[in-house]
Enzyme design. Structure first.
Site, mmCIF file in Angstrom:
data_model
loop_
_atom_site.group_PDB
_atom_site.id
_atom_site.type_symbol
_atom_site.label_atom_id
_atom_site.label_comp_id
_atom_site.label_asym_id
_atom_site.label_seq_id
_atom_site.Cartn_x
_atom_site.Cartn_y
_atom_site.Cartn_z
ATOM 1 N N TYR A 148 0.865 -1.183 0.000
ATOM 2 C CA TYR A 148 0.000 0.000 0.000
ATOM 3 C C TYR A 148 0.898 1.228 0.000
ATOM 4 O O TYR A 148 1.463 1.601 1.024
ATOM 5 C CB TYR A 148 -0.889 -0.031 1.239
ATOM 6 C CG TYR A 148 -2.157 0.797 1.159
ATOM 7 C CD1 TYR A 148 -2.248 1.931 0.370
ATOM 8 C CD2 TYR A 148 -3.277 0.439 1.906
ATOM 9 C CE1 TYR A 148 -3.403 2.670 0.305
ATOM 10 C CE2 TYR A 148 -4.452 1.180 1.860
ATOM 11 C CZ TYR A 148 -4.507 2.290 1.057
ATOM 12 O OH TYR A 148 -5.660 3.028 1.003
ATOM 13 N N LYS A 204 -2.170 4.981 -3.244
ATOM 14 C CA LYS A 204 -3.173 5.933 -2.762
ATOM 15 C C LYS A 204 -3.013 7.234 -3.537
ATOM 16 O O LYS A 204 -1.994 7.920 -3.419
ATOM 17 C CB LYS A 204 -2.995 6.189 -1.268
ATOM 18 C CG LYS A 204 -3.887 7.283 -0.697
ATOM 19 C CD LYS A 204 -5.358 6.923 -0.763
ATOM 20 C CE LYS A 204 -5.738 5.958 0.318
ATOM 21 N NZ LYS A 204 -7.202 5.680 0.352
ATOM 22 N N HIS A 332 -10.747 -3.341 2.435
ATOM 23 C CA HIS A 332 -10.213 -2.005 2.689
ATOM 24 C C HIS A 332 -9.381 -2.030 3.970
ATOM 25 O O HIS A 332 -9.494 -2.945 4.788
ATOM 26 C CB HIS A 332 -11.394 -1.040 2.813
ATOM 27 C CG HIS A 332 -11.068 0.299 3.389
ATOM 28 N ND1 HIS A 332 -11.228 0.592 4.733
ATOM 29 C CD2 HIS A 332 -10.621 1.433 2.814
ATOM 30 C CE1 HIS A 332 -10.880 1.835 4.949
ATOM 31 N NE2 HIS A 332 -10.507 2.373 3.810
#
Length: 434
Positions: A148, A204, A332
């Protein structure tokens, strides 16, 4: 196995904590030096303890405290009764209460998640079974996660803030480095994948202009090759037109596009124009959202989060609904420690299908609140705990230390806009930016 007399909950301990968080950028602004979490411990009258972890927020903490009389004296096995009591007390929430931010601002779903996970931990210890078995049984021994990535300023977070620990090495050093361009993102990805063995990558977005973020995706493709799945999450900041324009540029490059635009109607328009699947944790975030989602075709993938969907059992129900209506399910994540990760792993192991590697912020955190220390990743995956319940225990000394962090840091809720204004005066969150 026969249980003659189920225990009753004698005590509920709610402990807000603050954990070190680097200066990560997102659509809503900038992460504060500390991320807030709340640890809930339920203790039965025969001294069995169950724990859970949820995002920290003073209003949720106060609501948990106000719900104490509803919880004390209950049997942890009677989750349906507890859920009804909580809903009768707090009232039914609407999807609109989620808010426009990337994180969910509802109250009841967090509270019931906290109570349910702690109760399941207790039930597991009573029966000698891991939580995955309470959810229907293990479908896999290891649960895979994705790297991530975040755009970020230089800094370690916590007491160091925008400064760094010069003695840090490996991922601990890379976690402090700035990443504001494609080159920085690629270096971050290499360091994270080298440390944890991740085999897919998420960026992101929603921080810079779409062209700049799309360039980072192409840089990742060049650096890692076509065998590493990529995904990007602009957190709904793009217009429909922008989503289609840049979605088409990334067709064949990304495995899915997460929340490029805001709302089910806009998502549906983008979905009709692209071949790439669309995922969401922003436009379809409750069971009440699903009928409209199905009617107009808002997304292909729902990114569940047991903290936001009301617990682990609700997430299993969501999985069945997704299967019925042709949706795929993934997961998530928010900034979290090992209790939340344990719950995520048990859920991930129980889900009938796991088409995508799950999200996790865990590599960005350096603190821990479980006695065995931080979870280990092997080839990007976490082994499913086999001990009864969640398979983790509270580290009481670490809990005290992290609670002291909470009292010292002065934060009571997440507000990335305020943090961003410390770097860029006057900066304002915009629900749609490009």
């Amino acid at each position: 196995m026969k249980i003659k007399n189920a225990p009753r909950i004698r005590e509920m301990i709610v402990t807000p904590i603050a954990i070190t968080d680097p200066p990560l950028l997102n659509a809503a602004g900038l992460h504060a030096p500390y991320a807030l979490r709340t640890i809930v411990e339920l203790i039965t009258d025969d001294n069995i303890s169950g724990v859970s972890e949820i995002p920290g927020n003073i209003s949720i903490n106060e609501a948990l405290e106000s719900a104490r009389p509803l919880i004390i004296g209950q049997s942890p096995i009677q989750l349906n009764s507890i859920g009804r009591e909580l809903e009768n007390y707090f009232g039914k929430e609407t999807a609109a209460q989620r808010g426009d931010t990337p994180w969910d601002q509802r109250k009841l779903v967090h509270i019931f998640s906290a109570i349910e996970v702690a109760c399941l931990d207790i039930i597991g210890k009573i029966t000698g079974l891991p939580v995955v078995d309470l959810l229907g049984g293990k479908m896999r021994d290891r649960v895979p996660f994705a790297a991530y990535l975040f755009y970020k300023y230089e800094g370690a977070g916590g007491e160091l803030g925008f400064n760094i620990d010069e003695e840090a090495t490996g991922w601990s050093a890379a976690r402090q480095a700035k990443a504001l361009d494609p080159e920085g993102i690629v270096q971050q990805a290499k360091a994270m994948c080298n440390e944890f063995g991740f085999r897919s990558i998420k960026l992101k977005g929603g921080v810079f202009e779409p062209a700049r973020e799309t360039a980072a995706i192409f840089a990742l493709r060049e650096a890692f090759g076509a065998h590493i799945p990529l995904r990007i999450d602009p957190n709904a900041l793009w217009t429909v037109e922008t989503s289609i324009q840049y979605g088409r540029k990334m067709e064949g490059i990304i495995e899915y596009l997460e929340d490029p635009t805001r709302g089910q109607k806009n998502m549906s328009l983008v979905r009709q124009a692209l071949k790439t699947p669309l995922a969401t944790n922003m436009c379809t975030t409750s069971f009440d959202d699903i009928p409209a989602s199905v009617a107009i075709g808002a997304e292909d993938i729902i990114l569940s989060d047991h903290h936001f969907w009301g617990g682990l059992r609700s997430s299993m129900e969501l999985s069945k609904i997704c299967g019925t209506f042709g949706r795929r399910l993934s997961m998530h994540s928010n900034s979290h420690l090992g209790i939340s990760l344990a719950a995520m792993v048990h859920l991930g192991a129980a889900l009938p299908h796991l088409p995508y590697d799950l999200d996790t912020h865990y590599p960005w955190q350096s603190d821990e609140v479980i006695s065995a220390g931080r979870f280990a990743f092997e080839d990007g995956a976490v082994a499913v705990p086999s001990a009864p319940g969640l398979g983790v225990e509270l580290d009481k000394k670490a809990l005290v230390r992290l609670h002291e962090n909470y009292k010292k840091c002065g934060l009571t809720k997440r507000d990335d806009e305020i943090e961003m204004q410390k770097v860029v005066p006057g900066w304002k969150f915009e629900a749609v930016r490009w």
